[in-house]
Enzyme design. Structure first.
Site: not given
Lengths: 346, 346, 346
Positions: A199, A240-242, A219
């Site tokens: 990540q 969460a990511h993105n 991230r």
């Protein structure tokens, strides 16, 4: 902190009626007053309380006329409600006034710090960090390598910013918030074990964002997880990511947003709601508490509730019916019985 | 960290086409490129972007033939996708490269530390702790008395290990994770107050486990709360005392598992799901988000969803019907009416 | 910590049968015994295990008569179960025995500390803090300005008390708990942005309260968020501003309570349940896991479940029916068909 009635009157450009030297050190609703408390009276509904309140000082409108004896010291102003709100903001700013760099903090030699920094004990500031002016970093905060923090931002105790996190101006991050931990990305392998997907992205938080205590924002895998200007996140929220959260959206406590879901602007999400991944949620969408959102929403400004969500009106009707589902089944059985009897008669 | 095109090409055994000195410091999808970014092109669907991308460097397959001018520097390799993944892992390892024992950390005199330890500022290592080789303990981590930490494990800032916690090799525990707090065990007394039941067990985490930010795993009353090899826990997950999670199971964010429940191997649990206590869940069970699991599951490899859970297929049908529950009720009322009319005719 | 059989026997006023010098350092159920473990035998159902257990020492009732050879050392007492419970409490107290003020902690010059304080490394104690006797403050705890902590209270690593938080006697706050962060109060403005409402109140926690790891309790807007005597909060619970939780109520993990909701005494709330704001919940109310509570409850001692909640009995019936909702719809369609055919015949 204690303030005298005359000090408060000076601050509000008001006039004192009663003892100007009486001191207050906290605020209370007029009906819950106590000695040392400051209250206000704006709504006429609460007028009777002014004759019984134990608060030492009460802010009232200029046109207030006492019809019985009042023991509290009064401060007369043009707009009691606005003056009280102004005082609260002033008190809050005073209570949080901190300055200076503790000799017990650690600052890497390559970090750049702005003017008027408060850096508390046992705080850690990593390599190549850039910190703006008037920033408050409370004790035990962790600011990882390469982070950027805008002017007037406050990081409360125990906030953790992983490397390369960007935080805008005038943000408030509450204690225990974790920004920039690895997204939950693992590739299942044929033998059933998981391989970690690196990540390597970061988290970018725009200006005027508030992040609640123990909230986590991961991230991105690549690029940035984005929290836009003016967003308010309550405690124990998970992004969460993105994920992307649009300007001026508000997420209540314990909401979870799965990977790559994008929320529009001005969304309002009730507590404990959850979004599955890869959705697009239209601007101005509103969700009741504990909603489960499993599909994208294209039309703006709609209200939803339930798991899976239904339009709010439909949800309310469906749930009213659900309470009678047992009765429904019994009605069906009765109909079957009656119909069968009817048939046998014909 | 910046890398030149020629450095990257050397790492990948690729060939440079364009300026070998151009530098990149981050990665981006080819369609979201920017100067200083590294991208890759593997899927032919994205080929048009190579002519417009602003990324400075793009990794391409050896057989790529440009049909228009390309401004980015290209690095040609056998397998662009695999090379990019390799670079990400390399970048991630570089970014997390930390070493040395800070003079601002506290290590008890009875602790044993392995080789090549990173121990950050304001970290605490208690009595009789045993730490393996190549372990990274970030600033502000707490390692209680008697803990054991395996080789190559990473504890991010603010991780707390209560006394006697055991963590295996190659584990990653994210910021704010709390391992080994007392299980929630209280005996109600006749007068309505609760007596605390001492929680004297511990938590044992096997190799290759990842634990998300602010996740909590409670110590057992006696014996051990167990997280087996390869398990992945997302952020804000709660595992109660005496829980066991089988090998290579994955629990998404905000899942809660009540006391003494045992999950099998290779289970997958959607976010915000909750398990009541004392269940046995078969290997390979899968649960949709926000599921409520109130009974044990004996058959392996089944999928479930809902509160309380239903087999996935049944859940989907039930929910589709639920959206029409109002219509159902109205149909029943219509039938009652019609039947009544019919009866009166006969 | 190791104890010999004779030391344990002395503590329990029991008699040793076997090797008095054998040592134990942990406890285990008799059927899960291992060398170095201490077990007990009280329930006759488990008697067969005493002949096969690998535990080094087993506590038994005085009237136990071995019918086969026993390898473990026995300690005979009047009541094996009560003696074992006593030992667990003793062991727990020993394991958590800490004292002294670390030279690596920070204590403001205006703080008042009671006798026999444990103050761990990198802990922070702010201005005008008042700490009672026999308090344990683990490493990396933050105690903000003006906090008051009662006798015999324990704050585990990384607990954060914002300014003016009051914690009673004999409380236990687990790692990562955040007490007193700002309530989530924002006034929406005509242009769609939010103005922060100052949160100038505090949190008051009464005696004998336990707060789980990473749980958050927000300060009130004015006045106090109140957690009354004997309340037990599990991990990752969220109490919003101006919430009140009555005496001896217990909230399981991941429960969320929205602003200004008041829970009565002796309530029990299952995990992941959520309350909307401004409710009054009667004493002795019980809620199953994942409940959604959207209205006040006036009658005491009732049980509920579901979202929105129904009385427990009704919920169980409704859910049993819900599993057959598809069948219900098909029955309705069949009835419609039959009725239509019947009509055509008449």
């Amino acid at each position: 902190m204690k303030f005298s009635a005359s000090q408060i009157a000076a601050l509000l450009a008001g006039t004192v009626e009663g003892d100007p030297n009486v001191e207050v050190w906290n605020v209370a609703k007029i009906e819950e007053g106590a000695p040392g408390m400051l209250s206000f009276l704006a709504n006429p509904k609460y007028t009777p309380y002014i004759y019984t309140t134990k608060s030492s000082v009460v802010i009232v409108n200029n046109d207030f006329v006492a019809k019985e004896p009042v023991t509290a010291t009064l401060i007369r102003v043009d707009d009691a409600y606005a003056s009280f709100a102004k005082l609260l903001a002033f008190y809050d700013a005073m209570a949080n006034q901190k300055e200076g760099i503790s000799s017990l903090a650690f600052v890497s030699s390559t970090a750049q710090c702005g003017e008027n920094l408060y850096l508390g004990e046992f705080a850690f500031v990593g390599e190549h960090v850039v910190i703006g002016n008037h920033v408050k970093i409370y004790p035990q905060v962790y600011v990882g390598d390469g982070c950027v923090i805008g002017d007037d931002t406050v990081l409360y105790p125990g906030v953790r910013l992983y490397r390369n996190t960007v935080v805008g101006k005038r943000c408030v991050l509450h204690a225990g918030a974790v920004i920039g931990a690895d997204g939950f990305g693992f590739a299942p392998q044929p033998d059933g074990h998981y391989e970690k997907i690196p990540q390597v992205g970061n988290v970018v938080i725009d200006d005027d964002v508030e992040v609640g205590a123990n909230t986590t924002i991961d991230r991105s895998t690549m690029g940035s997880t984005r929290v836009h200007k003016g967003v308010k996140l309550d405690n124990l929220v998970h992004l969460a990511h993105n994920v992307e959260v649009g300007e001026h959206s508000a997420l209540a406590a314990q909401v979870g947003v799965s990977g790559s879901t994008h929320l529009g602007k001005h969304c309002v999400v009730g507590g404990q709601s959850g979004f599955v991944g890869h959705l697009h949620i239209a601007d101005g969408s509103k969700f009741g508490g504990q909603s489960g959102i499993m599909g994208s929403i294209k039309e703006a400004n709609q209200e939803f509730m339930g798991t899976p969500i239904q339009p709010l009106r439909q949800y309310l009707v469906s749930n009213a019916r659900f309470r009678h589902i047992d009765e429904m089944m019994r009605k069906i059985e009765a109909l079957e019985q009656e119909l069968s009897e009817l048939k046998s008669k014909i």
